[in-house]
Design a protein around this motif. Structure first.
Motif, PDB file in Angstrom:
ATOM      1  N   GLN A 153      40.540  51.401  46.271  1.00 49.86           N
ATOM      2  CA  GLN A 153      39.369  52.219  46.577  1.00 49.86           C
ATOM      3  C   GLN A 153      38.929  52.892  45.289  1.00 49.86           C
ATOM      4  OE1 GLN A 153      37.564  52.649  49.490  1.00 49.86           O
ATOM      5  NE2 GLN A 153      36.177  53.827  48.208  1.00 49.86           N
ATOM      6  N   MET A 154      37.699  52.640  44.897  1.00 47.75           N
ATOM      7  CA  MET A 154      37.181  53.152  43.641  1.00 47.75           C
ATOM      8  C   MET A 154      36.023  54.110  43.924  1.00 47.75           C
ATOM      9  SD  MET A 154      37.303  49.702  41.306  1.00 47.75           S
ATOM     10  CE  MET A 154      36.029  48.912  42.223  1.00 47.75           C
ATOM     11  N   ASN A 155      36.186  55.361  43.546  1.00 42.55           N
ATOM     12  CA  ASN A 155      35.147  56.381  43.739  1.00 42.55           C
ATOM     13  C   ASN A 155      34.662  56.901  42.398  1.00 42.55           C
ATOM     14  OD1 ASN A 155      35.591  56.166  46.538  1.00 42.55           O
ATOM     15  ND2 ASN A 155      37.129  57.795  46.514  1.00 42.55           N
ATOM     16  N   SER A 156      33.548  57.589  42.428  1.00 41.56           N
ATOM     17  CA  SER A 156      32.974  58.186  41.207  1.00 41.56           C
ATOM     18  C   SER A 156      32.941  57.182  40.065  1.00 41.56           C
ATOM     19  CB  SER A 156      33.804  59.419  40.792  1.00 41.56           C
ATOM     20  OG  SER A 156      33.839  60.363  41.836  1.00 41.56           O
ATOM     21  N   LEU A 157      32.413  56.014  40.367  1.00 38.21           N
ATOM     22  CA  LEU A 157      32.416  54.934  39.387  1.00 38.21           C
ATOM     23  C   LEU A 157      31.540  55.272  38.187  1.00 38.21           C
ATOM     24  CD1 LEU A 157      32.497  51.944  41.847  1.00 38.21           C
ATOM     25  CD2 LEU A 157      34.095  52.293  39.967  1.00 38.21           C
ATOM     26  N   ARG A 158      31.985  54.802  37.029  1.00 38.32           N
ATOM     27  CA  ARG A 158      31.284  55.035  35.764  1.00 38.32           C
ATOM     28  C   ARG A 158      30.976  53.685  35.121  1.00 38.32           C
ATOM     29  NH1 ARG A 158      35.972  59.141  34.045  1.00 38.32           N
ATOM     30  NH2 ARG A 158      36.665  57.309  32.876  1.00 38.32           N
ATOM     31  N   SER A 159      30.090  53.709  34.171  1.00 35.38           N
ATOM     32  CA  SER A 159      29.705  52.459  33.503  1.00 35.38           C
ATOM     33  C   SER A 159      30.904  51.796  32.825  1.00 35.38           C
ATOM     34  CB  SER A 159      28.590  52.706  32.493  1.00 35.38           C
ATOM     35  OG  SER A 159      28.997  53.670  31.538  1.00 35.38           O
ATOM     36  N   ASP A 160      31.847  52.611  32.347  1.00 32.31           N
ATOM     37  CA  ASP A 160      32.995  52.007  31.664  1.00 32.31           C
ATOM     38  C   ASP A 160      34.042  51.457  32.626  1.00 32.31           C
ATOM     39  OD1 ASP A 160      34.641  55.124  30.526  1.00 32.31           O
ATOM     40  OD2 ASP A 160      33.995  54.430  32.500  1.00 32.31           O
ATOM     41  N   ASP A 161      33.774  51.519  33.917  1.00 32.95           N
ATOM     42  CA  ASP A 161      34.609  50.837  34.902  1.00 32.95           C
ATOM     43  C   ASP A 161      34.154  49.390  35.103  1.00 32.95           C
ATOM     44  OD1 ASP A 161      34.631  53.866  36.805  1.00 32.95           O
ATOM     45  OD2 ASP A 161      36.263  53.081  35.559  1.00 32.95           O
ATOM     46  N   THR A 162      33.026  49.026  34.505  1.00 32.11           N
ATOM     47  CA  THR A 162      32.531  47.657  34.616  1.00 32.11           C
ATOM     48  C   THR A 162      33.545  46.689  34.019  1.00 32.11           C
ATOM     49  OG1 THR A 162      30.211  48.307  34.564  1.00 32.11           O
ATOM     50  CG2 THR A 162      30.734  46.060  33.857  1.00 32.11           C
ATOM     51  N   ALA A 163      33.989  45.726  34.828  1.00 32.56           N
ATOM     52  CA  ALA A 163      35.036  44.802  34.387  1.00 32.56           C
ATOM     53  C   ALA A 163      35.335  43.792  35.490  1.00 32.56           C
ATOM     54  CB  ALA A 163      36.317  45.552  34.041  1.00 32.56           C
ATOM     55  N   PHE A 164      36.057  42.758  35.127  1.00 33.14           N
ATOM     56  CA  PHE A 164      36.693  41.907  36.118  1.00 33.14           C
ATOM     57  C   PHE A 164      37.984  42.613  36.536  1.00 33.14           C
ATOM     58  CE2 PHE A 164      34.398  38.013  36.512  1.00 33.14           C
ATOM     59  CZ  PHE A 164      33.677  37.884  35.330  1.00 33.14           C
ATOM     60  N   TYR A 165      38.246  42.634  37.820  1.00 31.26           N
ATOM     61  CA  TYR A 165      39.460  43.255  38.339  1.00 31.26           C
ATOM     62  C   TYR A 165      40.366  42.165  38.913  1.00 31.26           C
ATOM     63  CZ  TYR A 165      37.601  47.898  37.646  1.00 31.26           C
ATOM     64  OH  TYR A 165      37.125  49.056  37.073  1.00 31.26           O
ATOM     65  N   TYR A 166      41.588  42.092  38.368  1.00 32.26           N
ATOM     66  CA  TYR A 166      42.556  41.101  38.803  1.00 32.26           C
ATOM     67  C   TYR A 166      43.597  41.745  39.713  1.00 32.26           C
ATOM     68  CZ  TYR A 166      41.023  38.031  34.953  1.00 32.26           C
ATOM     69  OH  TYR A 166      40.307  37.229  34.099  1.00 32.26           O
ATOM     70  N   CYS A 167      43.929  41.045  40.766  1.00 27.35           N
ATOM     71  CA  CYS A 167      45.058  41.381  41.629  1.00 27.35           C
ATOM     72  C   CYS A 167      46.251  40.582  41.121  1.00 27.35           C
ATOM     73  CB  CYS A 167      44.716  41.009  43.068  1.00 27.35           C
ATOM     74  SG  CYS A 167      46.082  41.063  44.242  1.00 27.35           S
ATOM     75  N   VAL A 168      47.388  41.257  40.923  1.00 23.06           N
ATOM     76  CA  VAL A 168      48.519  40.580  40.302  1.00 23.06           C
ATOM     77  C   VAL A 168      49.823  40.935  41.008  1.00 23.06           C
ATOM     78  CG1 VAL A 168      49.452  39.886  38.077  1.00 23.06           C
ATOM     79  CG2 VAL A 168      47.293  41.124  38.151  1.00 23.06           C
ATOM     80  N   LYS A 169      50.679  39.954  41.134  1.00 23.25           N
ATOM     81  CA  LYS A 169      51.967  40.117  41.805  1.00 23.25           C
ATOM     82  C   LYS A 169      53.076  40.329  40.772  1.00 23.25           C
ATOM     83  CE  LYS A 169      55.390  37.107  44.017  1.00 23.25           C
ATOM     84  NZ  LYS A 169      56.107  36.914  42.743  1.00 23.25           N
ATOM     85  N   ALA A 170      53.975  41.276  41.044  1.00 20.94           N
ATOM     86  CA  ALA A 170      55.167  41.439  40.219  1.00 20.94           C
ATOM     87  C   ALA A 170      56.110  40.273  40.482  1.00 20.94           C
ATOM     88  CB  ALA A 170      55.857  42.761  40.528  1.00 20.94           C
ATOM     89  N   GLN A 171      56.864  39.877  39.464  1.00 22.35           N
ATOM     90  CA  GLN A 171      57.708  38.696  39.600  1.00 22.35           C
ATOM     91  C   GLN A 171      58.988  38.961  40.378  1.00 22.35           C
ATOM     92  OE1 GLN A 171      59.259  34.967  36.957  1.00 22.35           O
ATOM     93  NE2 GLN A 171      59.489  36.940  35.978  1.00 22.35           N
ATOM     94  N   VAL A 172      59.580  40.121  40.132  1.00 26.48           N
ATOM     95  CA  VAL A 172      60.908  40.363  40.700  1.00 26.48           C
ATOM     96  C   VAL A 172      60.832  41.123  42.016  1.00 26.48           C
ATOM     97  CG1 VAL A 172      63.106  41.530  40.326  1.00 26.48           C
ATOM     98  CG2 VAL A 172      62.013  40.286  38.450  1.00 26.48           C
ATOM     99  N   ARG A 173      61.464  40.579  43.016  1.00 23.01           N
ATOM    100  CA  ARG A 173      61.508  41.183  44.342  1.00 23.01           C
ATOM    101  C   ARG A 173      62.074  42.598  44.268  1.00 23.01           C
ATOM    102  NH1 ARG A 173      65.799  40.466  48.137  1.00 23.01           N
ATOM    103  NH2 ARG A 173      65.142  40.892  50.279  1.00 23.01           N
TER     104      ARG A 173
END
Lengths: 110, 123
Positions: free
Chosen positions: B82-102
């Motif tokens: 959830q992203m609030n109070s967005l600013r111009s410098d938040d412009t980007a590609f956002y990646y979802c990433v999984k940690a390797q170790v359980r």
């Protein structure tokens, strides 16, 4: 949160070895053995190539190796190949449940 | 096959809000920490936030602290930002990433990345 410090660019000829440094602090690189390295080609998602300082995921060639001394980690690529030309990023776990990336290094194979 | 697929990126005005989602499959979602990493086109990677397998440990990068909230629904194999109070410098590609170790917040690094979803903050 300052990023980890990497050289902006490195270069080498095919067959040579290059090393990319990644300098942090005692709170991140020096404090934990949770340094990882990622390779990213333009327009592609990053790929994990080294984790926990020196371990390679399956499928990553053994030409890639990692090490750490004090607050500086290093990625070495030996027997450089044209396909290694890419961007490389280091990361480290930092205290208080945060992670920090390096600024990235562009590797050019001459 | 492990897959993480982001969605929700959009064009929003400064000060606006947006919720990113990430659908995970191919692994036992509630065994692994998950993270969001962003990248301004043509620039470097920046860690944004991470959440442990049971939501017991959560961290944020300083630039987003107090504005972004990470959460997960293990029943739905989903991660959110959830992203609030967005600013111009938040412009980007956002990646979802999984940690390797359980079970580890970051041990083993981040081994599975989505393709990213583009967030553009502009009037």
């Amino acid at each position: 949160q300052s990023a980890l410090t990497q050289p902006a660019s490195v270069s080498g000829s095919p067959g040579q070895s290059i090393t990319i440094s990644c300098t942090g602090t005692a709170s991140d690189v020096g404090g934990y053995d949770y340094v990882s390295w990622y390779q990213q080609y333009p327009g592609k998602a990053p790929k994990l190539i080294i984790y926990d300082v020196r371990n390679r995921p399956s499928g990553v060639p053994d030409r890639f190796s990692g090490s750490k001394s004090g607050n500086t980690a290093s990625l070495t690529i030996s027997g450089l190949q044209a396909e290694d030309e890419s961007d490389y990023y280091c990361t480290a776990y930092r205290s208080s449940t945060t992670v920090v990336f390096g600024g990235g290094t562009k590797l050019t194979v001459l | 096959e492990v897959q993480v697929v982001e969605s929700g990126g959009d064009l929003v005005p400064p000060g606006g809000s947006l919720r990113l989602s990430c659908a995970a499959s191919g692994f036992i979602f509630d065994d692994y920490a998950m993270h969001w990493v962003r990248q301004v086109p043509g620039k470097g990677l920046e860690w944004v936030s991470g959440i442990s397998w049971n939501s017991g440990a959560i961290g944020y990068a300083d630039p987003v602290k107090g504005r972004f909230t990470i959460s997960r629904d293990n029943d739905k194999n989903s991660l959110y930002l959830q992203m609030n109070s967005l600013r111009s410098d938040d412009t980007a590609f956002y990646y979802c990433v999984k940690a390797q170790v359980r079970g580890s917040f970051y041990g083993g690094g981040l081994d599975s990345w989505g393709r990213g979803t583009l967030v553009t903050v502009s009037s």
